[in-house]
Scaffold this motif. Sequence first.
Motif, PDB file in Angstrom:
ATOM      1  N   THR A 265       0.833  -1.202   0.000  1.00 54.25           N
ATOM      2  CA  THR A 265       0.000   0.000   0.000  1.00 54.25           C
ATOM      3  C   THR A 265       0.868   1.251   0.000  1.00 54.25           C
ATOM      4  O   THR A 265       2.010   1.242   0.486  1.00 54.25           O
TER       5      THR A 265
ATOM      6  N   ASN B 107      -5.481  -1.563  -2.785  1.00 52.49           N
ATOM      7  CA  ASN B 107      -4.499  -1.054  -1.834  1.00 52.49           C
ATOM      8  C   ASN B 107      -4.371   0.460  -1.923  1.00 52.49           C
ATOM      9  O   ASN B 107      -4.174   1.142  -0.918  1.00 52.49           O
TER      10      ASN B 107
ATOM     11  N   GLU C 233      -7.290   1.916  -0.112  1.00 51.73           N
ATOM     12  CA  GLU C 233      -7.125   1.834   1.339  1.00 51.73           C
ATOM     13  C   GLU C 233      -6.159   2.910   1.823  1.00 51.73           C
ATOM     14  O   GLU C 233      -6.390   3.568   2.842  1.00 51.73           O
ATOM     15  N   GLY C 234      -5.061   3.092   1.067  1.00 59.46           N
ATOM     16  CA  GLY C 234      -4.079   4.093   1.469  1.00 59.46           C
ATOM     17  C   GLY C 234      -4.632   5.501   1.446  1.00 59.46           C
ATOM     18  O   GLY C 234      -4.245   6.354   2.240  1.00 59.46           O
TER      19      GLY C 234
END
Length: 202
Positions: free
Chosen positions: A33, A175, A178-179
Amino acid sequence: MEVEFISALLVLIAVMGSIAFVAAAEVSLASTTRGRVRHMIDAGVDRAKVLDTLLNDPARFLSTLMLLKSAAYITGGAAALWLMIRQQWPWAEGILLMAAVGFALVTVQIAACAFTLRHPERAALALGSTVQTSRGSCCPSHAAALDGQTGAQQAKDVTAQSIFLSEDGLRYLINVGEGEGVIEEEEKQMIASIFEMGDHRA
């Protein structure tokens, strides 16, 4: 005859190494990430800066890895075909050889992915510099196309459809989300479980 066999074997070993590298790079970069990369940069990990550069331009490194993988599979098949012709093997044995080579290459790819998933961030740090070098040197015309305006349009029209619709591309997008705080951890786990269900069915 023996020299030809050894030459083909060395080519196949090099091809297997290339496929293992590409598979490991795809999985490790897709599993890392941007939040973790920023954390490593803040912690003073110099190699994390390379990862940050790669993840800021995913279309370029993913297309480069796809190009390397395709070239490796073609080279492996060509080496097996060349050996069959030079050794004057019957077509039945030649087909078995091609099947064996294909099975070996796929096995190497799966094994590399499984091994990399144990420590994806460590693998990403180890392979990042090589991926960055390959990104610009494996095919300069390809890199230039992605850098220019025409390449940008191709990346928008083609790469986003073909690359990010692959499993590794989707994992990367998850990812990134999410980051950036777009995707919550529970949502990420739910999507990951869907991938796992697909792997079990396959």
